[in-house]
Design a protein around this motif. Structure first.
Motif, PDB file in Angstrom:
ATOM      1  N   ARG A  16       0.750  -1.143  -0.176  1.00  0.00           N
ATOM      2  CA  ARG A  16       0.018   0.180  -0.095  1.00  0.00           C
ATOM      3  C   ARG A  16       0.745   1.634   0.109  1.00  0.00           C
ATOM      4  O   ARG A  16       2.644   0.755   0.633  1.00  0.00           O
ATOM      5  N   LEU A  18       1.417   4.874   1.390  1.00  0.00           N
ATOM      6  CA  LEU A  18       0.692   5.959   2.513  1.00  0.00           C
ATOM      7  C   LEU A  18       0.708   7.141   2.580  1.00  0.00           C
ATOM      8  O   LEU A  18       2.211   7.931   2.522  1.00  0.00           O
ATOM      9  N   THR A  57      -3.336   4.964  -0.080  1.00  0.00           N
ATOM     10  CA  THR A  57      -4.059   6.092   0.786  1.00  0.00           C
ATOM     11  C   THR A  57      -3.685   8.292   1.088  1.00  0.00           C
ATOM     12  O   THR A  57      -1.933   7.668   1.577  1.00  0.00           O
ATOM     13  N   THR A  59      -3.799  11.214   3.976  1.00  0.00           N
ATOM     14  CA  THR A  59      -4.468  11.553   5.072  1.00  0.00           C
ATOM     15  C   THR A  59      -4.383  13.624   5.216  1.00  0.00           C
ATOM     16  O   THR A  59      -3.425  13.680   4.217  1.00  0.00           O
ATOM     17  N   THR A  77      -6.816   9.370  -5.576  1.00  0.00           N
ATOM     18  CA  THR A  77      -7.538   8.388  -4.323  1.00  0.00           C
ATOM     19  C   THR A  77      -9.163   8.850  -3.697  1.00  0.00           C
ATOM     20  O   THR A  77      -9.205  10.394  -4.497  1.00  0.00           O
ATOM     21  N   ARG A  80     -10.416  10.871   1.528  1.00  0.00           N
ATOM     22  CA  ARG A  80      -9.342  11.595   2.662  1.00  0.00           C
ATOM     23  C   ARG A  80      -9.271  11.342   3.824  1.00  0.00           C
ATOM     24  O   ARG A  80     -10.922  11.758   4.329  1.00  0.00           O
ATOM     25  N   HIS A  81      -8.311  10.489   4.280  1.00  0.00           N
ATOM     26  CA  HIS A  81      -8.613  10.701   6.470  1.00  0.00           C
ATOM     27  C   HIS A  81      -8.467  11.475   6.651  1.00  0.00           C
ATOM     28  O   HIS A  81      -6.898  11.712   6.832  1.00  0.00           O
ATOM     29  N   THR A  92      -6.601   5.275   8.834  1.00  0.00           N
ATOM     30  CA  THR A  92      -6.669   4.395   8.064  1.00  0.00           C
ATOM     31  C   THR A  92      -7.861   3.386   8.590  1.00  0.00           C
ATOM     32  O   THR A  92      -8.201   2.489   7.064  1.00  0.00           O
ATOM     33  N   TRP A  94      -6.985  -0.071   9.164  1.00  0.00           N
ATOM     34  CA  TRP A  94      -5.793  -0.955   9.008  1.00  0.00           C
ATOM     35  C   TRP A  94      -6.014  -2.341  10.665  1.00  0.00           C
ATOM     36  O   TRP A  94      -5.664  -0.959  11.479  1.00  0.00           O
TER      37      TRP A  94
END
Length: 192
Positions: A16, A18, A57, A59, A77, A80-81, A92, A94
């Protein structure tokens, strides 16, 4: 039969990307050269991830105050976190690496600031059992000493230091890959 590959190499099927907090107002605190290098390296990683189907991902640290992710990255993406905790792991959603059902146990980290949100994220990813790679040419901080010490600390804690181009070539793995021509064009466009 192919010889076994090193477990230190990235695989697009296990990875992934990030990208931590590359936001407009936060970036404004960086020098213009640092901003430009960061934006270009993060976009390059996102483009490579998109070509090779590696999930991305993004953020955002307190977006109400620090603004959204820079426009050049938003397209990679749909989500957006948002976060207030400096580490991005919690936002996330996860699980630990051992609990991941999609076998994506390798995380490539880029973003800012190196010594705050990136470092805390990397340390939490390591604690959660992820094989964590830091693309050092896709990081930024306001202060060079903070940046350098954070990179040393992440490496000393078990993160694997690498560069954006190395990441993309490891994900691609072979010139026989169907995507190699696209990757080659992406590399060439970065060199100009």
């Amino acid at each position: 039969m192919n010889p076994p590959r090193s477990h230190e190499l990235l695989s697009r099927r296990s990875s992934r990307l990030l990208v931590v907090d590359v936001q407009e107002k936060l970036a404004a605190a960086m020098s213009s050269d640092t901003q430009q290098d960061l934006f270009e390296s993060c976009r390059f990683l996102c483009q490579g991830a998109q070509i090779l189907q590696v999930p991305v991902t993004l953020t955002e640290q307190y977006p109400q105050g620090l603004g959204p992710t820079v426009a050049s990255l938003i397209e990679f993406t749909e989500t957006r976190h948002a976060k207030k905790r400096f580490s991005a792991l919690e936002c996330t959603g996860w699980p630990t690496a051992a609990e991941a059902i999609d076998d994506r146990f390798q995380i490539v980290v880029a973003g800012m600031e190196t010594h705050v949100c990136v470092q805390q994220t990397v340390l939490d990813l390591l604690a959660a059992g992820y094989q964590t790679y830091v693309a050092v040419d896709a990081l930024a901080a306001r202060n060079q000493l903070d940046h350098e010490i954070a990179i040393q600390r992440m490496a000393n804690s078990g993160a694997i230091l690498t560069t954006a181009e190395s990441v993309i070539f490891e994900w691609c793995e072979t010139a026989d890959a169907a995507e190699f021509k696209q990757i080659s064009a992406l590399i060439k466009s970065r060199a100009t």
